[in-house]
Design a protein around this motif. Structure first.
Motif, short mmCIF file in Angstrom:
data_model
loop_
_atom_site.label_atom_id
_atom_site.label_comp_id
_atom_site.label_asym_id
_atom_site.label_seq_id
_atom_site.Cartn_x
_atom_site.Cartn_y
_atom_site.Cartn_z
N UNK A 59 19.67 3.35 -10.81
CA UNK A 59 19.72 2.19 -9.91
C UNK A 59 19.60 2.62 -8.45
N UNK A 60 20.32 3.68 -8.06
CA UNK A 60 20.27 4.14 -6.67
C UNK A 60 18.86 4.56 -6.28
N UNK A 61 18.17 5.31 -7.15
CA UNK A 61 16.80 5.73 -6.84
C UNK A 61 15.87 4.54 -6.70
N UNK A 62 16.00 3.58 -7.62
CA UNK A 62 15.15 2.39 -7.57
C UNK A 62 15.43 1.56 -6.33
N UNK A 63 16.70 1.47 -5.94
CA UNK A 63 17.06 0.70 -4.75
C UNK A 63 16.51 1.34 -3.48
N UNK A 64 16.58 2.69 -3.42
CA UNK A 64 16.06 3.39 -2.23
C UNK A 64 14.54 3.23 -2.14
N UNK A 65 13.86 3.29 -3.28
CA UNK A 65 12.41 3.12 -3.30
C UNK A 65 12.04 1.73 -2.81
N UNK A 66 12.80 0.74 -3.23
CA UNK A 66 12.53 -0.63 -2.80
C UNK A 66 12.72 -0.78 -1.29
N UNK A 67 13.76 -0.14 -0.74
CA UNK A 67 14.00 -0.20 0.72
C UNK A 67 12.86 0.43 1.49
N UNK A 68 12.34 1.56 1.00
CA UNK A 68 11.23 2.23 1.68
C UNK A 68 9.98 1.36 1.70
N UNK A 69 9.70 0.72 0.57
CA UNK A 69 8.53 -0.15 0.50
C UNK A 69 8.67 -1.34 1.45
N UNK A 70 9.90 -1.89 1.52
CA UNK A 70 10.13 -3.02 2.43
C UNK A 70 9.93 -2.61 3.89
N UNK A 71 10.38 -1.39 4.21
CA UNK A 71 10.22 -0.91 5.59
C UNK A 71 8.75 -0.75 5.95
N UNK A 72 7.96 -0.22 5.02
CA UNK A 72 6.53 -0.06 5.27
C UNK A 72 5.84 -1.40 5.47
N UNK A 73 6.23 -2.38 4.64
CA UNK A 73 5.64 -3.70 4.75
C UNK A 73 5.97 -4.34 6.10
N UNK A 74 7.21 -4.07 6.60
CA UNK A 74 7.61 -4.65 7.89
C UNK A 74 6.88 -4.00 9.05
N UNK A 75 6.56 -2.70 8.92
CA UNK A 75 5.91 -1.98 10.02
C UNK A 75 4.40 -2.21 10.07
N UNK A 76 3.80 -2.50 8.98
CA UNK A 76 2.33 -2.58 8.93
C UNK A 76 1.74 -3.62 9.89
N UNK A 77 2.30 -4.85 9.96
CA UNK A 77 1.72 -5.83 10.91
C UNK A 77 1.86 -5.40 12.36
N UNK A 78 3.00 -4.76 12.71
CA UNK A 78 3.22 -4.32 14.09
C UNK A 78 2.21 -3.26 14.47
N UNK A 79 1.98 -2.30 13.56
CA UNK A 79 1.02 -1.24 13.87
C UNK A 79 -0.37 -1.80 14.03
N UNK A 80 -0.70 -2.73 13.19
CA UNK A 80 -2.03 -3.33 13.29
C UNK A 80 -2.20 -4.07 14.61
N UNK A 81 -1.13 -4.81 15.03
CA UNK A 81 -1.19 -5.55 16.28
C UNK A 81 -1.31 -4.61 17.46
N UNK A 82 -0.52 -3.50 17.42
CA UNK A 82 -0.56 -2.54 18.52
C UNK A 82 -1.94 -1.90 18.63
N UNK A 83 -2.47 -1.48 17.53
CA UNK A 83 -3.76 -0.79 17.58
C UNK A 83 -4.88 -1.70 18.05
N UNK A 84 -4.75 -2.98 17.77
CA UNK A 84 -5.82 -3.91 18.14
C UNK A 84 -5.71 -4.36 19.59
N UNK A 85 -4.48 -4.72 20.02
CA UNK A 85 -4.30 -5.39 21.32
C UNK A 85 -3.99 -4.46 22.48
N UNK A 86 -3.23 -3.41 22.22
CA UNK A 86 -2.73 -2.64 23.36
C UNK A 86 -3.09 -1.17 23.37
N UNK A 87 -3.56 -0.62 22.27
CA UNK A 87 -3.83 0.82 22.22
C UNK A 87 -4.85 1.21 23.27
#
Length: 624
Positions: free
Chosen positions: A70-98
């Motif tokens: 359970x602990x391993x599965x929970x940590x994997x889920x948290x990592x995936x959620x973090x990546x999903x949260x960061x992806x739109x920000x990175x895309x916005x930064x690279x397009x508008x301000x980079x």
């Protein structure tokens, strides 16, 4: 029902723990463990209060291996959620301000100009050399603060930025001088640098504006090459006044030193002037005190003792150990400067304070000279004798002091030196010589209209420090200003008598004579039991009949609050109270010059140095 069961079943995205449990078909308040089929409470009776705490606790306590999965599965889920949260920000930064971040600011852009101006202000206000823009640490700081900004060269700041900011400040001062100013007073002095072959002539101005605020500006600290003759000084003044378009009719007074070339220069220029009071006090004290053989011997010994500790780190560390051993706060002895009498006073005062420590030190280590018990007593008596002069020097050197302070101060000093005190033992002759020196140096002061009128119109003093003939002469000068005649009225002074009674009671609570006591004593003698009727002016009669304000209060604040009551007097006060009583402003200016022309900038040309000083001293006028 099946619909209710589906509604009660949590989404797998919400909690990984539901991979190991399912909702009970009998009661949705319970969950069934997939491993042991035990029903576990979901922590509440309604849906909004359900949680997974009991479920996780069950796995941890009953199924360790499953809990690890359970602990391993929970940590994997948290990592995936973090990546999903960061992806739109990175895309916005690279397009508008980079691209914008990588692009450098054009030198003529508003942002770049603002930063460059602030760097120039930093150099001028903090006495920094132009080479600071080439220092590694400063460039690193600017790169961190704004990566897109390109720092200009030191030459750009010296040749372009400095003249620009100088012109902005100069334009503002021109506008101030063009306003409704009753009169302008000036201070001047000549200074020579220790690190470069440069002499400079200063000119500072101050005036009282229509709101009765004192305004100060530094006009010049220009190079003064060649001989310092009266004609050269006079010619320099003519050019400086022409630069600022100041007509001589607007010049109230110029405060200078007592050098003959400066006196003659002011006379040749047709400018009213008087000597710096602090400098005149210096000469009087030197004539009356430091010319005495007994004191010159003591001063010589004091300088040897202080010099011993100043030039020997080992000797100072030993003295510091003695001070700590005696329970005293470690403190350095103060070295004097021969041209500043009060620095000699502070030197003797610091030695007297460390008397015990010096005696203990001398028992174990050698000193180049020592003081006898008689000499220590003389030092104590000299400090007592000169304390009022030190106190007065600090007062007249303040930025608020005016010409109105001169006559009352001299009158109080004369009265104090005429009194006998228990501390006169061993210094009676010196005290008499000091009184004679004061009388000689300030013999004509009470006949000078500049000081008389200033004192007369200062609500702290008024006419309380004048003899009767001087009072009459001051009235005649005021009458020449065409004060409106009006019927006079008797004004009783019960309030003043009560006020002076309270002042007298407060004085009686203190022990020993004080310069402040003498000020109050003169006010009491010349102010009580008096009524005032004036045939010259109702304004003047009412003004003089009212109680004087405390010496600690501001004369300008009084006139700001009362100029509507005494309109003609207020305008005259704007003129006469504008003059300082010392040339300290010019001396402070040259202290700033010594910071500009230092070892790091000993090749700085004079025109750049003057612009830096000008901006440094006048920037506050724009900030206001």
């Amino acid at each position: 029902s099946r619909a209710e069961t589906r509604e009660a079943q949590p989404s797998s995205k919400m909690a990984v723990v539901w991979q190991y449990f399912k909702v009970s078909e009998k009661d949705q308040r319970f969950a069934v463990c997939n491993t042991c089929s035990v029903e576990i409470s979901r922590g509440g009776s309604v849906r909004k209060s359900f949680n997974t705490t009991n479920l996780i606790g069950h796995l941890r306590s009953r199924h360790e291996a499953v809990y690890g999965d359970y602990l391993q599965a929970d940590q994997k889920r948290k990592n995936e959620a973090a990546k999903e949260a960061q992806t739109p920000v990175k895309a916005q930064t690279s397009i508008d301000t980079a691209f914008e971040k990588a692009k450098q600011l054009p030198p003529d852009s508003t942002k770049a100009k603002q930063i460059t101006n602030k760097v120039m202000e930093f150099i001028a206000l903090d006495d920094q050399p132009f080479s600071v823009v080439e220092d590694v640490g400063f460039r690193s700081l600017m790169k961190f603060m704004e990566p897109r900004y390109t720092l200009p060269s030191r030459r750009h700041f010296a040749e372009v930025c400095l003249p620009e900011i100088h012109n902005i400040v100069a334009t503002h001062i021109h506008e101030l001088l063009a306003c409704d100013i009753a009169a302008i007073s000036f201070t001047t002095d000549i200074w020579s640098s220790d690190v470069s072959p440069v002499s400079m002539l200063s000119l500072t101005a101050q005036w009282i504006n229509k709101d009765f605020n004192l305004v100060k500006a530094v006009l010049h600290s220009q190079e003064f090459a060649g001989t310092h003759s009266a004609s050269a000084i006079s010619e320099a003044f003519e050019k400086m006044f022409q630069t600022w378009k100041i007509d001589k009719t607007r010049v109230h007074a110029v405060v200078r030193d007592n050098a003959k070339n400066m006196k003659k220069a002011m006379m040749d220029s047709g400018l009213a002037s008087f000597g710096c009071m602090a400098h005149t006090l210096q000469l009087a004290i030197h004539d009356g005190v430091f010319s005495q053989r007994s004191l010159t011997d003591i001063v010589s010994i004091c300088r040897k003792i202080v010099g011993h500790f100043k030039h020997s780190p080992l000797a100072y560390s030993r003295l510091q150990a003695v001070q700590i051993q005696l329970g005293m706060k470690p403190k350095r002895l103060q070295q004097d400067v021969s041209t500043r009498w009060n620095s000699t006073f502070y030197m003797m005062e610091s030695l007297l304070e460390q008397k015990r420590a010096l005696a203990t030190y001398a028992a174990d280590y050698d000193l180049p000279a020592t003081l006898t018990a008689h000499q220590w007593q003389l030092i104590e008596n000299f400090i007592t004798l000169l304390s009022p002069f030190e106190q007065l020097t600090r007062e007249v050197s303040s930025s608020e002091a005016s010409a109105a302070d001169v006559l009352p101060s001299v009158t109080a000093l004369r009265r104090l030196l005429s009194k006998q005190a228990d501390t006169d033992h061993g210094v009676k002759t010196t005290k008499t010589s000091l009184l004679e020196a004061i009388n000689r140096r300030f013999d004509q002061i009470q006949y000078d209209p500049m000081f008389c009128i200033a004192t007369y119109l200062d609500p702290r003093y008024k006419d309380r420090y004048f003899d009767e003939d001087v009072k009459q002469r001051a009235r005649e000068i005021l009458e020449a200003h065409q004060l409106a005649d009006a019927g006079a009225e008797d004004v009783t002074r019960d309030g003043e008598r009560a006020h002076h009674t309270e002042r007298k009671r407060q004085r009686s609570d203190r022990t020993g004579p004080s310069l402040y006591d003498v000020f109050e004593e003169i006010l009491e003698e010349n102010g009580s039991e008096r009524t005032s009727t004036s045939s010259v002016s109702q304004q003047l009669g009412i003004f003089l009949s009212e109680i004087t304000i405390p010496r600690g209060e501001s004369a300008l604040c009084y006139w700001r609050n009362n100029h509507l009551r005494f309109p003609e007097l207020a305008q005259i006060a704007r003129k006469y109270l504008s003059a300082p009583c010392t040339s300290v402003e010019s001396e402070r200016l040259f202290s700033s010059v010594s910071h500009v022309l230092d070892e790091k900038r000993n090749r700085l040309c004079c025109d750049k140095a003057e612009m830096l000083i000008f901006v440094n001293k006048n920037m506050h006028l724009i900030k206001k």
